[in-house]
Write a protein that holds these residues in place. Sequence first.
Motif, mmCIF file in Angstrom:
data_model
loop_
_atom_site.group_PDB
_atom_site.id
_atom_site.type_symbol
_atom_site.label_atom_id
_atom_site.label_comp_id
_atom_site.label_asym_id
_atom_site.label_seq_id
_atom_site.Cartn_x
_atom_site.Cartn_y
_atom_site.Cartn_z
ATOM 1 N N PRO A 97 42.464 66.554 73.550
ATOM 2 C CA PRO A 97 43.689 67.334 73.740
ATOM 3 C C PRO A 97 44.848 66.738 72.939
ATOM 4 C CG PRO A 97 43.394 65.866 75.599
ATOM 5 C CD PRO A 97 42.242 65.623 74.657
ATOM 6 N N ARG A 98 45.187 67.330 71.845
ATOM 7 C CA ARG A 98 46.257 66.833 70.979
ATOM 8 C C ARG A 98 47.614 67.351 71.465
ATOM 9 N NH1 ARG A 98 45.763 66.229 64.867
ATOM 10 N NH2 ARG A 98 43.690 66.965 65.354
ATOM 11 N N ASN A 99 48.555 66.448 71.615
ATOM 12 C CA ASN A 99 49.959 66.772 71.908
ATOM 13 C C ASN A 99 50.204 67.441 73.256
ATOM 14 O OD1 ASN A 99 50.718 65.723 69.384
ATOM 15 N ND2 ASN A 99 50.315 67.671 68.402
ATOM 16 N N VAL A 100 49.423 67.142 74.259
ATOM 17 C CA VAL A 100 49.728 67.668 75.591
ATOM 18 C C VAL A 100 50.721 66.767 76.327
ATOM 19 C CG1 VAL A 100 47.576 68.964 75.857
ATOM 20 C CG2 VAL A 100 47.713 66.611 76.699
ATOM 21 N N PHE A 101 50.987 65.570 75.782
ATOM 22 C CA PHE A 101 51.904 64.630 76.426
ATOM 23 C C PHE A 101 53.162 64.377 75.606
ATOM 24 C CE2 PHE A 101 47.662 63.412 77.978
ATOM 25 C CZ PHE A 101 47.856 63.724 79.303
ATOM 26 N N ASN A 102 53.377 65.150 74.567
ATOM 27 C CA ASN A 102 54.605 65.022 73.782
ATOM 28 C C ASN A 102 55.120 66.420 73.456
ATOM 29 O OD1 ASN A 102 53.116 65.953 71.549
ATOM 30 N ND2 ASN A 102 52.653 63.905 70.851
ATOM 31 N N ASP A 103 56.157 66.497 72.671
ATOM 32 C CA ASP A 103 56.790 67.797 72.395
ATOM 33 C C ASP A 103 56.318 68.437 71.095
ATOM 34 O OD1 ASP A 103 58.296 67.714 74.735
ATOM 35 O OD2 ASP A 103 59.879 66.546 73.776
ATOM 36 N N GLN A 104 55.181 68.025 70.588
ATOM 37 C CA GLN A 104 54.634 68.601 69.368
ATOM 38 C C GLN A 104 53.736 69.793 69.719
ATOM 39 O OE1 GLN A 104 55.722 67.274 66.480
ATOM 40 N NE2 GLN A 104 56.919 65.902 67.774
ATOM 41 N N GLU A 105 53.307 70.516 68.691
ATOM 42 C CA GLU A 105 52.438 71.674 68.923
ATOM 43 C C GLU A 105 51.082 71.237 69.458
ATOM 44 O OE1 GLU A 105 50.059 74.607 66.105
ATOM 45 O OE2 GLU A 105 52.221 75.033 66.082
ATOM 46 N N THR A 106 50.698 71.815 70.563
ATOM 47 C CA THR A 106 49.433 71.491 71.215
ATOM 48 C C THR A 106 48.257 72.039 70.404
ATOM 49 O OG1 THR A 106 50.449 71.548 73.391
ATOM 50 C CG2 THR A 106 48.072 71.846 73.308
#
Length: 137
Positions: A44-53
Amino acid sequence: MALNYNEFKEYVRQRELNNYRSYLEVINNINEFYDEKDFKFFYPRNVFNDQETELLIFFKDGYVSIRPDIDQKWVYEHHYGKVISKSLVASRYTADIHELTITFENGKKVVLDSRDDSNPDWLSDYSKVIRELFKLI
């Protein structure tokens, strides 16, 4: 370890992730389109930051990329092909920054970066997952 697919589903059901309703829609579609027993790895890429998931599911013969488009719809791109090369840039420390590049026979490349794909609280977990994926493929 960063979220495997079952943990991801549980976080969504418990409403512990931002945009959990949107992720619930994705989980329902994944259940319709795929059989979980065919999943080799979930990232799961970027589910914990504000970038595009982007949700990546790796299979024996390729991967699927699931990401939102500009209209808040989810785009499912299934890429078929065998891995022809992999490259790992590893920190001296297991829990520090790691970057994995996977190249498929169809020319597609996937780059996973523990620093860019997570946040400082999850960096060590993502580094471990990247190391696990490197060993798996």
